[in-house]
Design an enzyme around this catalytic site. Structure first.
Site, PDB file in Angstrom:
ATOM      1  N   HIS A  49       0.855  -1.177   0.000  1.00  0.00           N
ATOM      2  CA  HIS A  49       0.000   0.000   0.000  1.00  0.00           C
ATOM      3  C   HIS A  49       0.900   1.239   0.000  1.00  0.00           C
ATOM      4  O   HIS A  49       2.030   1.205   0.500  1.00  0.00           O
ATOM      5  CB  HIS A  49      -0.885   0.034   1.247  1.00  0.00           C
ATOM      6  CG  HIS A  49      -1.993  -0.971   1.225  1.00  0.00           C
ATOM      7  ND1 HIS A  49      -3.131  -0.804   1.990  1.00  0.00           N
ATOM      8  CD2 HIS A  49      -2.152  -2.139   0.557  1.00  0.00           C
ATOM      9  CE1 HIS A  49      -3.944  -1.829   1.788  1.00  0.00           C
ATOM     10  NE2 HIS A  49      -3.362  -2.654   0.927  1.00  0.00           N
TER      11      HIS A  49
ATOM     12  N   CYS B 286      -6.478   2.135   5.628  1.00  0.00           N
ATOM     13  CA  CYS B 286      -7.097   0.884   6.077  1.00  0.00           C
ATOM     14  C   CYS B 286      -6.517   0.526   7.451  1.00  0.00           C
ATOM     15  O   CYS B 286      -5.642   1.211   7.983  1.00  0.00           O
ATOM     16  CB  CYS B 286      -6.820  -0.225   5.060  1.00  0.00           C
ATOM     17  SG  CYS B 286      -5.086  -0.765   5.018  1.00  0.00           S
TER      18      CYS B 286
ATOM     19  N   GLU C 206       0.924   3.884   1.804  1.00  0.00           N
ATOM     20  CA  GLU C 206       1.377   4.309   3.132  1.00  0.00           C
ATOM     21  C   GLU C 206       2.545   3.459   3.622  1.00  0.00           C
ATOM     22  O   GLU C 206       3.511   3.996   4.177  1.00  0.00           O
ATOM     23  CB  GLU C 206       0.234   4.202   4.158  1.00  0.00           C
ATOM     24  CG  GLU C 206      -0.972   5.039   3.822  1.00  0.00           C
ATOM     25  CD  GLU C 206      -2.060   4.293   3.059  1.00  0.00           C
ATOM     26  OE1 GLU C 206      -3.245   4.574   3.322  1.00  0.00           O
ATOM     27  OE2 GLU C 206      -1.729   3.437   2.199  1.00  0.00           O
TER      28      GLU C 206
END
Length: 146
Positions: free
Chosen positions: A49, A79, A51
């Protein structure tokens, strides 16, 4: 520098690569440390992801797992996995654009940063370029369905 704009540019790179268009940028004291976008398909791993990649890059630059005093700008609400990584890295502030109704862990489905037993509680600000980012997400998923 408009760091959310940089994150949006990263999200557009992800879109062009067929990845879910999420971008993330990490800063410290007004200086850009790391920028990334989703790369799950190209890296063939569920944890790629934006991040997580940005956190890994910032940690490498600072040569420390602690990102004390750092801020993260994310196009979409993180998430649960990414929110956990933000907590673990001790990021000070989270800025995000659009809500993520299916997997969002800060507003949409939970607020894990408010768990009282945690020893770190990042500040959160939301709604930056929300309509533009939500439109980018809609366009991506519409194109994917067709």
């Amino acid at each position: 520098m408009d760091f959310m704009r940089v994150a949006i540019d990263e999200a557009k790179k992800a879109f062009a690569e067929g990845e879910v268009p999420v971008g993330a940028v990490i800063t410290r004291e007004g200086r850009l440390l790391a920028a990334a976008h989703n790369m799950r398909l190209s890296r063939k791993t569920a944890t790629a992801h934006a991040e997580i990649i940005a956190i890994d890059r910032a940690c490498a630059i600072l040569e420390d797992w602690r990102l004390d005093g750092c801020d993260i700008y994310i196009t979409v609400e993180p998430c649960f996995m990414c929110a956990g990584a933000i907590l673990s890295a001790r990021i000070k502030r989270v800025y995000f654009g659009a809500l993520e109704p299916k997997f969002g862990a800060l507003v949409s489905n939970a607020d894990i940063f408010s768990i009282p037993t945690l020893n770190h509680h990042p500040e959160v600000e939301r709604g930056f370029y929300e309509l533009e980012i939500a439109q980018l997400m809609r366009e991506f998923f519409q194109a994917r369905r067709h």
